[in-house]
Design a protein around this motif. Structure first.
Motif, PDB file in Angstrom:
ATOM      1  N   VAL A   1      43.366  45.699  41.558  1.00 31.54           N
ATOM      2  CA  VAL A   1      44.736  46.088  41.891  1.00 31.54           C
ATOM      3  C   VAL A   1      45.737  44.944  41.849  1.00 31.54           C
ATOM      4  N   ALA A   2      45.269  43.687  41.791  1.00 28.62           N
ATOM      5  CA  ALA A   2      46.234  42.599  41.785  1.00 28.62           C
ATOM      6  C   ALA A   2      45.791  41.369  41.043  1.00 28.62           C
ATOM      7  N   GLY A   3      44.515  41.016  41.108  1.00 28.75           N
ATOM      8  CA  GLY A   3      44.054  39.870  40.347  1.00 28.75           C
ATOM      9  C   GLY A   3      44.327  40.042  38.864  1.00 28.75           C
ATOM     10  N   THR A   4      44.331  41.282  38.428  1.00 27.33           N
ATOM     11  CA  THR A   4      44.637  41.590  37.031  1.00 27.33           C
ATOM     12  C   THR A   4      46.014  41.075  36.624  1.00 27.33           C
ATOM     13  N   VAL A   5      46.930  41.059  37.577  1.00 29.05           N
ATOM     14  CA  VAL A   5      48.287  40.621  37.262  1.00 29.05           C
ATOM     15  C   VAL A   5      48.288  39.167  36.815  1.00 29.05           C
ATOM     16  N   GLY A   6      47.423  38.365  37.418  1.00 26.30           N
ATOM     17  CA  GLY A   6      47.316  36.974  37.004  1.00 26.30           C
ATOM     18  C   GLY A   6      46.880  36.852  35.558  1.00 26.30           C
ATOM     19  N   LEU A   7      45.889  37.668  35.160  1.00 22.12           N
ATOM     20  CA  LEU A   7      45.418  37.617  33.777  1.00 22.12           C
ATOM     21  C   LEU A   7      46.492  38.076  32.807  1.00 22.12           C
ATOM     22  N   MET A   8      47.285  39.059  33.220  1.00 18.16           N
ATOM     23  CA  MET A   8      48.384  39.521  32.371  1.00 18.16           C
ATOM     24  C   MET A   8      49.436  38.432  32.192  1.00 18.16           C
ATOM     25  N   SER A   9      49.632  37.629  33.219  1.00 19.19           N
ATOM     26  CA  SER A   9      50.802  36.762  33.293  1.00 19.19           C
ATOM     27  C   SER A   9      50.603  35.348  32.767  1.00 19.19           C
ATOM     28  N   VAL A  10      49.381  34.832  32.811  1.00 17.33           N
ATOM     29  CA  VAL A  10      49.164  33.455  32.374  1.00 17.33           C
ATOM     30  C   VAL A  10      49.673  33.214  30.947  1.00 17.33           C
ATOM     31  N   PRO A  11      49.392  34.109  29.988  1.00 19.56           N
ATOM     32  CA  PRO A  11      49.907  33.869  28.637  1.00 19.56           C
ATOM     33  C   PRO A  11      51.430  33.826  28.571  1.00 19.56           C
TER      34      PRO A  11
ATOM     35  N   ALA B   1      42.727  29.849  39.108  1.00 18.11           N
ATOM     36  CA  ALA B   1      43.709  29.567  40.151  1.00 18.11           C
ATOM     37  C   ALA B   1      44.681  30.732  40.300  1.00 18.11           C
ATOM     38  N   ALA B   2      45.035  31.347  39.179  1.00 19.44           N
ATOM     39  CA  ALA B   2      45.909  32.525  39.236  1.00 19.44           C
ATOM     40  C   ALA B   2      45.239  33.644  40.013  1.00 19.44           C
ATOM     41  N   LEU B   3      43.971  33.836  39.780  1.00 10.59           N
ATOM     42  CA  LEU B   3      43.228  34.869  40.491  1.00 10.59           C
ATOM     43  C   LEU B   3      43.059  34.513  41.967  1.00 10.59           C
TER      44      LEU B   3
END
Length: 435
Positions: free
Chosen positions: A264-274, A292-294
């Motif tokens: 529900v939220a860690g995914t946002v980090g993967l979407m956003s790093v690029p 670190a994003a996660l």
């Protein structure tokens, strides 16, 4: 959350009707009427006090130490055990842990970024493409996304204004998609959302990744995923997290909760790093920046969970590890009773300690981001950490008192976040450094 785009949202407002998606999925017609998003009053905003904001969050590499399942792990001082890659299920069989599942996704996402870095030396923004709408409408779609971000994530929005126009617009597009997805199960029409509705939402996601958006807001994201090396898997995983919310209201242990937090939220980090980008001078590995994003993601989500215990209980939900509650001498009945006891205070101290550990790990990666992207991430991190302080200030009463950061403290945090964003990546060896 959120790197991790875990936005600081305004707790008193929500978007009505999930940006128009609800009526379509209810009627079985999931091709939205784009005209509803073109007018200036494209979305209905209404006030609703006390609504839970679920920017939830996630996972870290197994070479770092984090708190995990079990009372001994939480009370064992600084040597918190690592989530193992293999765990035993109730039948005694060994299965892959949630952390290992998430880390496998991390490796895939990092590989996409490294592939582009090898080919060009930096993350290029591809030229504009012409979607099934004029470029003027595409520009308007991005503007709409910016308006939503400004309305619901004011602090984060201010930080995005320091980013390049291309990255700023892309972050807005991702924010809006995540917001719309979350509203499906946490908005005013959540009681009417079915698994079939989420299946339709996922099919629609697949189409926009193929360049076939269904409305202006989808068009903004469709344009974004063409310009940046963004993979569809984290988006699908977030939808899976929404499915979990439909069918699950208890979590046996931290391993189960960990996976939910990733979805529900860690995914946002993967979407956003690029989109955020990694500083050219950074010596960190791509995988460590994702980790670190996660870490920021799971820290923010654990904070949300601890803040909203009482509110969730009124909805029959308990987002706390059941085994750890039992080890602390607590049960669901204690949660529903809503009494602050010695046992509850001790339990909460351990849960807060865990969340702070993830915040500590997240800080190590924020400085590795591109300079223009650091401020909004630092702002999110510093403000969410303060929520934990407020829970303590309320004597751990998260049953009837909502911990929040005052406007004054939010304003004070902004210059601090900005000052930290000016600190360049370290050139000295660390856990994040490339081999």
């Amino acid at each position: 959350m959120s790197v991790a785009l875990l936005w600081v949202v305004t707790p008193s407002v929500e978007i009505s009707n999930c940006f128009g998606f609800f009526n379509s999925v209810r009627d079985g017609n999931w091709l939205l009427d784009s005209s509803r998003f073109i007018s200036r009053d494209w979305v209905s905003i209404r006030a609703k006090k006390g609504r839970k904001q679920k920017w939830k969050s996630c996972s870290l590499s197994t070479d770092l130490k984090y708190s995990c399942v079990g009372k001994l792990g939480l009370e064992g001082g600084s040597n918190f055990p690592v989530l193992a890659s293999m765990i035993a299920n109730p039948a005694g069989e060994m299965t892959i842990s949630s952390e290992q599942k998430v880390y496998d996704v991390v490796l895939k996402q990092a590989a996409l970024v490294k592939k582009q870095l090898r080919s060009s030396g930096h993350l290029d923004v591809k030229p504009d493409i012409v979607l099934p709408r004029s470029l003027s409408l595409l520009s308007e779609a991005y503007d709409r996304c910016g308006e939503v971000c400004a309305e619901y994530a004011k602090t984060f929005y201010l930080g995005t204004l320091l980013m390049t126009p291309e990255r700023r617009r892309a972050i807005w597009a991702i924010y809006v998609w995540c917001r719309r997805t979350d509203e499906l199960v946490d908005g005013p029409n959540a009681s009417h959302i079915t698994p079939m509705a989420l299946d339709r939402w996922e099919s629609r996601l697949e189409d926009l990744f193929r360049g076939r958006p269904f409305d202006m807001l989808d068009a903004a994201l469709s344009d974004t995923v063409v310009k940046f090396p963004v993979d569809i898997q984290p988006f699908k995983d977030m939808i899976e997290g929404m499915r979990m919310d439909l069918r699950k209201s208890r979590y046996k242990n931290f391993d189960e909760l960990y996976l939910y937090c990733y979805y529900v939220a860690g995914t946002v980090g993967l979407m956003s790093v690029p989109i955020m980008g990694i500083a050219p001078e950074s010596q960190a590995t791509t995988e460590s920046v994702y980790n670190a994003a996660l870490a920021l993601g799971i820290a923010n989500q654990l904070t949300n969970i601890l803040r909203d215990v009482g509110e969730d209980a009124t909805r029959g939900r308990i987002y706390l590890p059941q085994d750890e509650l039992a080890q602390a001498g607590l049960s669901d009945d204690d949660i529903f009773a809503g009494k602050v006891t010695v046992k509850w205070r001790n339990f909460m101290k351990n849960q807060i300690k865990r969340a702070r550990m993830f915040f500590d790990e997240a800080e190590k990666g924020v400085t590795e981001l591109s300079a223009a992207s650091r401020w909004p991430v630092w702002a999110s991190l510093l403000l969410y950490r303060q929520i934990l302080d407020e829970i303590e200030a309320n004597d751990y009463n998260n049953f009837t008192k909502r911990a929040y950061v005052s406007k004054a403290n939010k304003l004070l945090a902004l210059p601090t976040a900005y000052a930290r964003s000016l600190i360049p990546p370290s050139r000295t060896p660390s856990l994040l450094t490339k081999a």
